[in-house]
Design an enzyme around this catalytic site. Structure first.
Site, PDB file in Angstrom:
ATOM      1  N   ARG A 228       3.731  77.749  25.714  1.00 47.64           N
ATOM      2  CA  ARG A 228       3.339  76.460  26.273  1.00 47.64           C
ATOM      3  C   ARG A 228       3.605  76.441  27.782  1.00 47.64           C
ATOM      4  O   ARG A 228       4.459  77.156  28.285  1.00 47.64           O
ATOM      5  CB  ARG A 228       4.120  75.324  25.608  1.00 47.64           C
TER       6      ARG A 228
ATOM      7  N   LYS B 196       2.039  71.217  19.246  1.00 48.27           N
ATOM      8  CA  LYS B 196       3.011  70.374  19.917  1.00 48.27           C
ATOM      9  C   LYS B 196       2.374  69.155  20.569  1.00 48.27           C
ATOM     10  O   LYS B 196       3.066  68.171  20.859  1.00 48.27           O
ATOM     11  CB  LYS B 196       3.797  71.186  20.941  1.00 48.27           C
TER      12      LYS B 196
ATOM     13  N   HIS C 260      12.703  67.065  15.470  1.00 45.25           N
ATOM     14  CA  HIS C 260      12.418  68.493  15.614  1.00 45.25           C
ATOM     15  C   HIS C 260      13.460  69.231  14.778  1.00 45.25           C
ATOM     16  O   HIS C 260      14.525  69.592  15.264  1.00 45.25           O
ATOM     17  CB  HIS C 260      12.497  68.890  17.082  1.00 45.25           C
TER      18      HIS C 260
ATOM     19  N   SER D  97      15.971  77.253  19.708  1.00 39.26           N
ATOM     20  CA  SER D  97      15.618  78.628  19.384  1.00 39.26           C
ATOM     21  C   SER D  97      16.839  79.526  19.358  1.00 39.26           C
ATOM     22  O   SER D  97      17.686  79.472  20.253  1.00 39.26           O
ATOM     23  CB  SER D  97      14.610  79.149  20.413  1.00 39.26           C
TER      24      SER D  97
ATOM     25  N   LYS E  26      17.891  77.824  12.732  1.00 40.42           N
ATOM     26  CA  LYS E  26      17.265  76.689  12.042  1.00 40.42           C
ATOM     27  C   LYS E  26      16.374  77.139  10.888  1.00 40.42           C
ATOM     28  O   LYS E  26      16.465  76.624   9.769  1.00 40.42           O
ATOM     29  CB  LYS E  26      16.467  75.872  13.061  1.00 40.42           C
ATOM     30  N   THR E  27      15.508  78.103  11.151  1.00 36.51           N
ATOM     31  CA  THR E  27      14.601  78.587  10.100  1.00 36.51           C
ATOM     32  C   THR E  27      15.362  79.405   9.063  1.00 36.51           C
ATOM     33  O   THR E  27      15.181  79.225   7.850  1.00 36.51           O
ATOM     34  CB  THR E  27      13.474  79.431  10.725  1.00 36.51           C
TER      35      THR E  27
ATOM     36  N   ASP F 188       9.953  72.680  10.785  1.00 32.22           N
ATOM     37  CA  ASP F 188       9.948  72.388  12.225  1.00 32.22           C
ATOM     38  C   ASP F 188       9.848  70.914  12.611  1.00 32.22           C
ATOM     39  O   ASP F 188      10.505  70.497  13.553  1.00 32.22           O
ATOM     40  CB  ASP F 188       8.798  73.149  12.896  1.00 32.22           C
TER      41      ASP F 188
ATOM     42  N   ARG G 151       4.196  85.332  17.590  1.00 31.95           N
ATOM     43  CA  ARG G 151       4.221  84.266  16.586  1.00 31.95           C
ATOM     44  C   ARG G 151       3.363  84.616  15.381  1.00 31.95           C
ATOM     45  O   ARG G 151       2.414  85.396  15.476  1.00 31.95           O
ATOM     46  CB  ARG G 151       3.694  82.968  17.188  1.00 31.95           C
TER      47      ARG G 151
END
Length: 532
Positions: free
Chosen positions: A54, A195, A215, A233, A237-238, A252, A317
């Site tokens: 981004r 996003k 988030h 990041s 989290k994942t 997410d 990704r």
């Protein structure tokens, strides 16, 4: 023109419009148009061009009667005039005339009460495949019955004119709350699509519906208990929300309404750097026929992806529908959370591996959104560097961060049975380079203990600087790890490092102090000694 008229104009003037193609058809079109190649796992590998991430400095919010007095204006939400927006839209419509386009009906929000119907019009087939995976997928009957509310137009080949369009440079993402439209030009990075809608929901849901947008990842236990995981990041989290004993709601973006937590999305957009089957088996298995991988490179003389190759970008990704993951919640909705985890990778080696927060501390940590970069991750980074991102997603917040923090506090005060935990997945026994990173097995054991209520009746000690409550024991975790000072060889060195991090917290929080409540301010860390 309203959005239905704009859509009609685009489609009538285009050369060809492929609408609501299947996954197989979109992959075939992408291959036919040389937008990508197939990997040996059957996924489509595409490059996103000049932009592999981004571009937040080129994201704009239209300043109009809806946003003027409500948006958090500044670096995150840069204003652009309605006139400039209209000029960009007109020029984009002219650019798209005669072109082959891909259109897709989608929606966001798994809770029907908050459903946002979207139509995505893209210049590339791979972008449309991304939209198919990441947004929720309506039936044909739903498409016929439900009118489009929001429109996304993504044209990587079109650039604006900075001199006349109010832009910084040629690429842009512009969100108009009044027109209910997102314009993306000059960038093929698909994350701008995802996003963009997240930013919209971060405005619409809290501002108009009283729903806390988050988030975070979320999962559900066998007893129906929901847990949510916030984290920037690299904090886990994942990884930590992917629990074989619990069903995944989403990885997410979620909303917390009065009685439930619901996924905004219909898919996952996972980082692939250094991906291995052993470390991330769910992501590895999801990269198969129909999935999309971006900006990866192959092993020599093969179509086997080399996930260690970051020659294009570290931000490689994979995009895939959520049902490519085993053990998911259907629909992607759970009850209001019983446990909330704030994940941080503290490279200073200061924070406890797990600690319990009261509502004021929860709001403070939420608004701080702390993690740390380690030495060597970026040029010039020679020691740990604190990173703060309000609400663990500052760059996606159209409203002031205290808006979301206050909503969180109200929910916690209304539901005192909710447990909030700060989990340090970072370093213990010293900072990065001296101490060691907390073992994943210990972190999983601590989270499991919290989820199973095994930390409900143990003794707690307040941290002398951060005030958070440190448990004295935890199943399957050595007790000496639970108080971070005990893991350092030199207690005085720990105290100095602790004060250093506390001061960084306080310096970051200064920009919120004039609008934060007294309850939030009271949760700030207390520096105990002079900081060198």
């Amino acid at each position: 023109m309203d959005n239905s008229e704009i859509i009609s104009k685009i489609k009538s003037q285009a050369g060809t419009v492929f609408e609501n193609l299947t996954t197989e058809e979109l992959v075939a079109k992408a291959l036919e148009r040389n937008e990508g190649v197939l990997t040996d796992a059957g996924a489509l590998a595409a490059d996103t061009g000049k932009f592999t991430g981004r571009s937040p400095k080129d994201k704009f919010l239209v300043k109009d009667e809806i946003t003027t007095d409500s948006a958090w204006w500044g670096n995150v939400n840069q204003p652009i005039s309605e006139e400039n927006f209209q000029g960009l839209l007109n020029n984009m419509l002219n650019y798209l005339e005669g072109k082959t386009l891909f259109a897709r009906h989608s929606y966001a929000c798994a809770d029907p009460k908050y459903r946002l119907n979207i139509q995505v019009i893209t210049e590339s087939a791979y972008q449309n495949l991304f939209a198919k995976h990441l947004f929720l997928r309506p039936t044909q009957e739903e498409i016929t019955a439900a009118p489009t509310e929001w429109v996304i137009i993504a044209a990587p080949g079109f650039e604006g004119d900075p001199a006349s369009d109010g832009l910084r440079q040629g690429n842009f993402t512009v969100v108009s709350m009044k027109q209910k439209m997102i314009l993306i030009g000059g960038s093929g990075y698909t994350g701008e699509i995802k996003k963009g809608i997240f930013s919209v929901l971060n405005f619409v849901l809290p501002h108009q519906h009283g729903v806390l947008s988050m988030h975070c990842s979320a999962n559900i236990g066998a007893a129906g208990d929901t847990a949510i995981f916030f984290g920037l990041s690299g904090t886990g989290k994942t990884t930590l929300s992917a629990d074989p004993a619990r069903k995944l709601i989403g990885d997410d973006e979620h909303g917390w309404a009065e009685n439930n937590v619901f996924n905004f999305e219909g898919g996952c957009y996972a980082k692939c750097v250094n991906l291995t089957q052993e470390k991330e088996p769910q992501i590895w298995s999801a990269i198969k026929s129909g999935a999309l991988v971006e900006n990866v490179r192959f092993k020599s003389d093969s179509n086997s992806v080399d996930y260690d190759d970051i020659s294009v970008t570290e931000n490689t990704r994979a995009a895939y529908p959520i049902d490519y993951i085993d053990n998911i919640a259907v629909p992607s909705v759970g009850k209001a959370p019983h446990n909330i985890f704030f994940l941080t990778a503290d490279a200073f080696g200061v924070l406890p591996p797990i600690s319990k927060l009261n509502p004021g501390q929860a709001m403070y940590q939420f608004i701080s959104g702390y993690t740390a970069k380690v030495a060597g991750t970026e040029a010039g980074v020679t020691e740990p560097q604190a990173t703060f991102s309000a609400c663990f997603g500052q760059v996606f917040l159209p409203l002031h961060p205290t808006t979301y923090a206050k909503m969180l506090g109200e929910k916690l005060n209304a539901h005192p049975d909710i447990n909030v935990w700060l989990v340090n997945t970072g370093w213990s026994g010293g900072p990065y380079g001296v101490g060691s990173r907390m073992k994943l097995s210990y972190t999983r054991a601590m989270i499991t203990a919290a989820l199973e209520g095994k930390l409900d009746h143990v003794s707690y000690t307040p941290h002398p600087v951060f005030g958070v409550a440190m448990p004295g024991e935890c199943p399957d975790v050595p007790s000496e790890l639970l108080n971070p000072r005990n893991t350092w060889a030199n207690g005085a060195a720990y105290d100095a490092q602790c004060d250093k991090l506390a001061q960084l917290f306080n310096e970051n929080f200064a920009k919120f102090s004039d609008v934060a409540t007294e309850e939030i301010k009271a949760a700030a860390p207390k520096v105990t000694a002079a900081v060198n």
